[in-house]
Design an enzyme around this catalytic site. Structure first.
Site, PDB file in Angstrom:
ATOM      1  N   HIS A 104       1.024  -1.171   0.063  1.00 35.29           N
ATOM      2  CA  HIS A 104       0.116   0.259   0.016  1.00 35.29           C
ATOM      3  C   HIS A 104       0.928   1.357   0.157  1.00 35.29           C
ATOM      4  CE1 HIS A 104      -3.097   2.885   1.191  1.00 35.29           C
ATOM      5  NE2 HIS A 104      -2.281   3.356   2.120  1.00 35.29           N
ATOM      6  N   ASP A 115       7.829  23.049 -25.039  1.00 42.72           N
ATOM      7  CA  ASP A 115       7.773  21.578 -24.731  1.00 42.72           C
ATOM      8  C   ASP A 115       8.648  21.618 -23.416  1.00 42.72           C
ATOM      9  OD1 ASP A 115       7.834  18.878 -24.224  1.00 42.72           O
ATOM     10  OD2 ASP A 115       6.609  18.617 -25.977  1.00 42.72           O
ATOM     11  N   TRP A 168       7.475  -0.317   4.098  1.00 40.72           N
ATOM     12  CA  TRP A 168       7.975   0.472   2.958  1.00 40.72           C
ATOM     13  C   TRP A 168       9.587   0.834   3.230  1.00 40.72           C
ATOM     14  CZ3 TRP A 168       9.314   5.955   2.134  1.00 40.72           C
ATOM     15  CH2 TRP A 168       8.883   6.617   3.058  1.00 40.72           C
ATOM     16  N   SER A 212      13.542   6.754 -13.028  1.00 41.68           N
ATOM     17  CA  SER A 212      12.445   7.591 -13.583  1.00 41.68           C
ATOM     18  C   SER A 212      12.300   8.975 -12.863  1.00 41.68           C
ATOM     19  CB  SER A 212      11.166   6.801 -13.634  1.00 41.68           C
ATOM     20  OG  SER A 212       9.892   7.612 -13.577  1.00 41.68           O
ATOM     21  N   SER A 213      12.456   9.096 -11.648  1.00 42.42           N
ATOM     22  CA  SER A 213      12.126  10.322 -10.840  1.00 42.42           C
ATOM     23  C   SER A 213      13.332  11.337 -11.260  1.00 42.42           C
ATOM     24  CB  SER A 213      12.155  10.167  -9.382  1.00 42.42           C
ATOM     25  OG  SER A 213      11.079   9.312  -9.059  1.00 42.42           O
ATOM     26  N   HIS A 258      13.025  11.700   5.015  1.00 44.38           N
ATOM     27  CA  HIS A 258      12.392  12.832   5.097  1.00 44.38           C
ATOM     28  C   HIS A 258      12.247  13.990   3.905  1.00 44.38           C
ATOM     29  CE1 HIS A 258      10.222  15.523   7.665  1.00 44.38           C
ATOM     30  NE2 HIS A 258      10.845  16.574   6.939  1.00 44.38           N
ATOM     31  N   GLU A 276      12.045  12.990   1.023  1.00 47.09           N
ATOM     32  CA  GLU A 276      10.976  12.300   0.210  1.00 47.09           C
ATOM     33  C   GLU A 276       9.499  12.973   0.713  1.00 47.09           C
ATOM     34  OE1 GLU A 276      10.546  10.566  -2.267  1.00 47.09           O
ATOM     35  OE2 GLU A 276       8.551  10.061  -2.212  1.00 47.09           O
ATOM     36  N   TYR A 286       8.832  15.755   1.990  1.00 49.95           N
ATOM     37  CA  TYR A 286       8.543  17.035   1.395  1.00 49.95           C
ATOM     38  C   TYR A 286       8.524  17.083  -0.063  1.00 49.95           C
ATOM     39  CZ  TYR A 286       8.459  18.942   5.788  1.00 49.95           C
ATOM     40  OH  TYR A 286       7.914  19.092   7.107  1.00 49.95           O
ATOM     41  N   SER A 303      -1.036  27.540  -3.632  1.00 50.03           N
ATOM     42  CA  SER A 303      -0.887  28.862  -4.041  1.00 50.03           C
ATOM     43  C   SER A 303      -1.465  29.487  -5.517  1.00 50.03           C
ATOM     44  CB  SER A 303       0.722  29.161  -3.993  1.00 50.03           C
ATOM     45  OG  SER A 303       1.136  28.740  -2.780  1.00 50.03           O
ATOM     46  N   HIS A 334      14.627  12.274  13.031  1.00 47.06           N
ATOM     47  CA  HIS A 334      13.214  12.481  14.124  1.00 47.06           C
ATOM     48  C   HIS A 334      12.496  11.143  13.793  1.00 47.06           C
ATOM     49  CE1 HIS A 334      11.205  14.862  10.810  1.00 47.06           C
ATOM     50  NE2 HIS A 334      11.007  13.699  10.417  1.00 47.06           N
ATOM     51  N   HIS A 335      12.832  10.382  12.678  1.00 51.86           N
ATOM     52  CA  HIS A 335      12.353   9.008  12.733  1.00 51.86           C
ATOM     53  C   HIS A 335      12.897   7.841  13.505  1.00 51.86           C
ATOM     54  CE1 HIS A 335       9.750  10.501   9.256  1.00 51.86           C
ATOM     55  NE2 HIS A 335      10.971  11.170   8.884  1.00 51.86           N
ATOM     56  N   THR A 391       6.524  26.672   7.582  1.00 52.40           N
ATOM     57  CA  THR A 391       5.335  26.290   7.140  1.00 52.40           C
ATOM     58  C   THR A 391       4.190  27.227   7.728  1.00 52.40           C
ATOM     59  OG1 THR A 391       6.343  23.973   7.529  1.00 52.40           O
ATOM     60  CG2 THR A 391       3.799  24.049   7.266  1.00 52.40           C
ATOM     61  N   LYS A 397       3.594  30.095   5.447  1.00 54.78           N
ATOM     62  CA  LYS A 397       2.748  29.457   4.126  1.00 54.78           C
ATOM     63  C   LYS A 397       1.397  29.596   4.462  1.00 54.78           C
ATOM     64  CE  LYS A 397       4.301  27.482   0.926  1.00 54.78           C
ATOM     65  NZ  LYS A 397       5.103  28.480   0.066  1.00 54.78           N
ATOM     66  N   ARG A 412       1.421   0.015  15.092  1.00 56.89           N
ATOM     67  CA  ARG A 412       0.989   0.201  13.635  1.00 56.89           C
ATOM     68  C   ARG A 412       1.507  -1.075  13.201  1.00 56.89           C
ATOM     69  NH1 ARG A 412       5.535   4.238  11.064  1.00 56.89           N
ATOM     70  NH2 ARG A 412       4.613   3.348   9.083  1.00 56.89           N
TER      71      ARG A 412
HETATM   72  C1  HEM Z   1       4.879  20.026  10.220  1.00 59.30           C
HETATM   73  C2  HEM Z   1       5.926  19.417   9.717  1.00 59.30           C
HETATM   74  C3  HEM Z   1       6.133  18.107  10.469  1.00 59.30           C
HETATM   75  C4  HEM Z   1       6.770  17.380  11.480  1.00 59.30           C
HETATM   76  C5  HEM Z   1       7.116  18.318  12.576  1.00 59.30           C
HETATM   77  C6  HEM Z   1       6.769  16.094  11.208  1.00 59.30           C
HETATM   78  C7  HEM Z   1       7.378  15.203  12.328  1.00 59.30           C
HETATM   79  C8  HEM Z   1       7.525  13.616  12.059  1.00 59.30           C
HETATM   80  C9  HEM Z   1       7.746  12.928  13.005  1.00 59.30           C
HETATM   81  C10 HEM Z   1       8.621  13.078  14.290  1.00 59.30           C
HETATM   82  C11 HEM Z   1       7.697  11.550  12.406  1.00 59.30           C
HETATM   83  C12 HEM Z   1       8.123  10.253  13.130  1.00 59.30           C
HETATM   84  C13 HEM Z   1       7.342   9.838  13.993  1.00 59.30           C
HETATM   85  C14 HEM Z   1       7.617   8.350  14.491  1.00 59.30           C
HETATM   86  O1  HEM Z   1       7.791   7.602  13.717  1.00 59.30           O
HETATM   87  O2  HEM Z   1       7.733   8.311  15.701  1.00 59.30           O
HETATM   88  C15 HEM Z   1       6.942  11.638  11.393  1.00 59.30           C
HETATM   89  C16 HEM Z   1       6.622  10.427  10.537  1.00 59.30           C
HETATM   90  C17 HEM Z   1       6.170  10.696   9.102  1.00 59.30           C
HETATM   91  N1  HEM Z   1       5.661  11.928   8.832  1.00 59.30           N
HETATM   92 FE1  HEM Z   1       6.030  13.768   9.322  1.00 59.30          FE
HETATM   93  N2  HEM Z   1       6.349  15.639   9.797  1.00 59.30           N
HETATM   94  C18 HEM Z   1       5.756  16.868   9.275  1.00 59.30           C
HETATM   95  C19 HEM Z   1       5.227  16.918   8.166  1.00 59.30           C
HETATM   96  C20 HEM Z   1       5.167  15.752   7.229  1.00 59.30           C
HETATM   97  C21 HEM Z   1       4.882  16.071   5.748  1.00 59.30           C
HETATM   98  C22 HEM Z   1       4.354  17.268   5.171  1.00 59.30           C
HETATM   99  C23 HEM Z   1       4.613  14.801   5.420  1.00 59.30           C
HETATM  100  C24 HEM Z   1       4.323  14.073   4.133  1.00 59.30           C
HETATM  101  C25 HEM Z   1       3.794  14.935   3.171  1.00 59.30           C
HETATM  102  C26 HEM Z   1       5.000  13.813   6.466  1.00 59.30           C
HETATM  103  C27 HEM Z   1       5.100  12.520   6.333  1.00 59.30           C
HETATM  104  C28 HEM Z   1       5.503  11.587   7.502  1.00 59.30           C
HETATM  105  C29 HEM Z   1       5.325  10.188   7.174  1.00 59.30           C
HETATM  106  C30 HEM Z   1       4.873   9.456   6.055  1.00 59.30           C
HETATM  107  C31 HEM Z   1       5.989   9.593   8.597  1.00 59.30           C
HETATM  108  C32 HEM Z   1       5.911   7.914   8.745  1.00 59.30           C
HETATM  109  C33 HEM Z   1       7.121   7.317   8.095  1.00 59.30           C
HETATM  110  C34 HEM Z   1       7.264   6.105   8.497  1.00 59.30           C
HETATM  111  O3  HEM Z   1       7.736   5.616   9.677  1.00 59.30           O
HETATM  112  O4  HEM Z   1       6.717   5.078   7.807  1.00 59.30           O
HETATM  113  N3  HEM Z   1       5.454  14.590   7.810  1.00 59.30           N
HETATM  114  N4  HEM Z   1       6.723  13.178  11.135  1.00 59.30           N
HETATM  115 CU   LIG Z   2      10.448  13.252   8.731  1.00 66.65          CU
END
Ligand code: HEM
Ligand SMILES: [Cu+2]
Lengths: 47, 538
Positions: B79, B108, B144, B170-171, B254, B256, B258, B269, B303-304, B329, B332, B451
């Site tokens: 998924h 183009d 993933w 590709s990307s 990370h 990614e 963004y 915008s 932070h992950h 952020t 914005k 999870r």
């Molecule tokens: C406002 C700013 C953001 C902060 C402060 C933030 C912070 C965090 C933190 C600390 C985690 C880790 C949590 C953990 O595993 O314990 C996390 C996970 C995640 N964040 Fe954010 N995040 C932000 C914005 C975003 C945005 C904009 C996206 C995507 C468009 C995003 C997508 C994700 C994803 C996919 C994960 C999980 C990854 C995984 O473990 O599979 N985050 N975020």
């Molecule tokens: Cu992150």
């Protein structure tokens, strides 16, 4: 390298644009290669 | 390929090759390739969505219902991979392909044949990856993020690694093309600081892609050699370290996330000023904020990994660096609201999706901020709170922006207006059910539900059932979107005007609707009043 999709006089005639594209691509490909290799170097240095 | 192109020269009016194979498989036209990307993304969205339905069905009640745990793990892994690399990213590339040349007055993309290759790699990559589900050992099931040593146990690792390499190539080619186009193909007079914010957001995103996709490629290559070629990059038994994988992965991962949100910022915008009938508030600040976010996204990856046991100094550094992202952020979000302030707003479907984005993405930002706090994350990490967080930023964030963009530009693509009534039905159902689906997951996470598990304590039963019901209805609602798209493309009787929206500004609205096969073959004469940001420097 001719851009075949367009009949634009700019794309056909303008050398500077073509050279610009080439220079951009060269620089970007270098960045890609650099980051690919750095990931291995990083691992090897850190372990 | 040169035949297709030579053929173009003779076709005067529409210019599109008549032959189906030549037009679509050998295409070098940015609009056709954009369409291919969008159709591909939509297909993947439904495939990934069907996996999500399987996940929510299994989680409808505690206990094992429908499937073996190992298959459940394949569903969560696939998924995510399908949605991230197959749906969200290609959708943004498709929108970029379609709109960037139109927005900067280019005939183009800079490299049209490479553009064809970037697209056509993708179907093969995904067929390869999805085919592993039908193999004896099953598909990848380690998440993933593919952490070793778990991911190394999978029999399908080599297939998935190769598929990820293909997606990465590709990307990277797509990103190179976009940068080369924006830097070299702008019409004379389209200064960098007069470009639409969407174009800026893609320029910056493309640099992120170029920097991090090779790192992902490196990481998965090391997985492959660890499994099959006797290396020990991540094997402690041979002097390696599995935590190093996590560093490398999140150095990609990370940025990614963004990559999946910056083009969305660009879309919002565009849409908000159009329907507020006011120029965007703080154009330069908006561009600068995107650049800041992109820069910061490189120094927050750990932070992950708060829970793996980093040195205290690192935990504190990554905590503060992460919290710092809230500043640009916040700029914005403030500017979008300020753009609407005092505007004469109307609420057509694209605007509704954009407004929902602003509110709901901000909720995701706040839960991100909570996760960024080291002591709090020790509790929330690997729970449904994280799942709730990233679905708010990715579904009500990235996906809602893509849907908003589709409604916004669909009349330009097809020449027809979509049904506003069904658009609104689609919107209200989406926005209600997506919250029923994801909001309870915050509570589940705070209460400690992990999870990526197929079964759970009965204490979590109620919220899971609510979440699953929301999920099924959100999924069903998206079928309405298909109906709206088909109706708009083939059956709608209501023709779109060139400008489409009363308040729309920018070069893309100066070409006819539908946009002809070739546009701006002669560079347009730029009239600053026509541009959304023609007078930023006055
Ligand atoms: C406002 C700013 C953001 C902060 C402060 C933030 C912070 C965090 C933190 C600390 C985690 C880790 C949590 C953990 O595993 O314990 C996390 C996970 C995640 N964040 Fe954010 N995040 C932000 C914005 C975003 C945005 C904009 C996206 C995507 C468009 C995003 C997508 C994700 C994803 C996919 C994960 C999980 C990854 C995984 O473990 O599979 N985050 N975020
Ligand atoms: Cu992150």
């Amino acid at each position: 390298m001719k851009q075949e999709t367009t009949r634009s006089p700019v794309a056909d005639g303008d050398d500077s644009r073509r050279r610009g594209v080439r220079r951009t691509v060269t620089v970007l490909v270098a960045i890609v290669a650099f980051f690919f290799l750095i990931s291995f170097v990083q691992i090897v240095l850190m372990k | 390929m040169s035949h297709a192109a030579t053929h173009d020269h003779h076709d005067d009016h529409h210019g599109a090759p008549k032959n189906f194979f030549q037009r679509w498989v050998m295409s070098t036209n940015h609009k056709d390739i954009g369409t291919l990307y969008l159709i591909f993304a939509l297909t993947m969205f439904f495939i990934g969505g069907s996996f999500a339905m399987g996940i929510r069905a299994e989680l409808f009640k505690p206990g094992m219902q429908l499937m073996q745990p190992y298959f459940f793990n394949q569903l969560t892994t696939m998924h995510a991979l399908v949605m991230i690399f197959g749906a969200i990213m290609p959708a943004f590339v498709g929108l970029g392909n379609w709109m960037i040349p139109l927005m900067v007055g280019a005939p183009d993309m800079a490299l049209p044949r490479m553009n064809n290759l970037s697209f056509w790699i993708l179907p093969f990559a995904f067929i390869l990856m999805l085919s592993t589900l039908f193999m004896p050992g099953g598909g990848p099931a380690g998440g993933w993020t593919m952490y070793p040593p778990l991911a190394l146990q999978s029999d399908s690792l080599a297939y998935v690694v190769f598929a990820v390499h293909l997606m990465g190539i590709s990307s990277i080619m797509g990103a190179i093309n976009i940068i080369a186009t924006i830097l070299n193909m702008r019409a004379p007079g389209m200064d960098l600081l007069k470009m639409p914010v969407f174009v800026w957001s893609w320029l910056i995103t493309a640099f992120l892609l170029i920097a991090v996709m090779p790192v992902l490629a490196g990481a998965v290559t090391m997985l492959l050699t660890d499994k099959y070629f006797g290396t020990n990059f991540f094997n402690p038994g041979g002097g390696g370290d599995p935590v190093l994988y996590q560093h490398i992965f999140w150095f990609f991962g990370h940025p990614e996330v963004y990559i999946m949100i910056l083009p969305a910022f660009g879309i919002i915008s565009e849409v908000v000023p159009t329907f507020a009938r006011k120029p965007i508030f703080g154009y330069k600040a908006m561009v600068f904020a995107i650049a800041c976010i992109a820069f910061l996204s490189f120094i927050v990856w750990a932070h992950h990994m708060f829970a793996v046991g980093l040195p205290l100094g690192a935990e504190i550094f990554f905590m503060y660096a992460t919290m710092l992202i809230s500043v640009p952020t916040g700029v914005k979000v403030f500017n979008w609201v300020a753009t609407m302030w005092g505007g004469s707003m109307t609420f057509e479907t694209p605007m509704l999706f954009s407004l929902a984005f602003i509110i709901l993405f901000t909720i995701g930002g706040f839960s991100g901020l909570m996760l960024a706090l080291v002591p709090a994350d020790f509790q929330y990490h690997d729970t449904y709170f994280v799942v709730a967080h990233f679905h708010y930023v990715l579904v009500t964030g990235a996906l809602f922006a893509i849907i908003s963009a589709a409604y916004y530009w669909m009349p330009k693509w097809t020449g027809n207006m979509y049904s506003e009534f069904w658009g609104k039905v689609h919107f209200w159902n989406s926005v209600i059910w997506v919250n029923v689906l994801f909001f309870p997951q915050h509570f589940l996470g705070l209460a400690g539900m992990p999870r990526r598990i197929p079964d759970y304590n009965v204490a979590f039963a109620n919220f899971n059932m609510i979440s699953s019901i929301g999920g099924f209805l959100f999924g069903a609602t998206q079928l309405i979107f298909i109906g709206v798209l088909i109706h708009c493309a083939f059956f709608s009787k209501k023709k779109a005007t060139d400008r489409v929206w009363e308040g729309a500004k920018g070069l893309e609205w100066t070409v006819p609707s539908p946009a002809p096969h070739h546009t701006f073959e002669v560079p347009p004469v730029i009239n600053d009043d026509e541009l959304a940001h023609g007078h930023v420097n006055d």
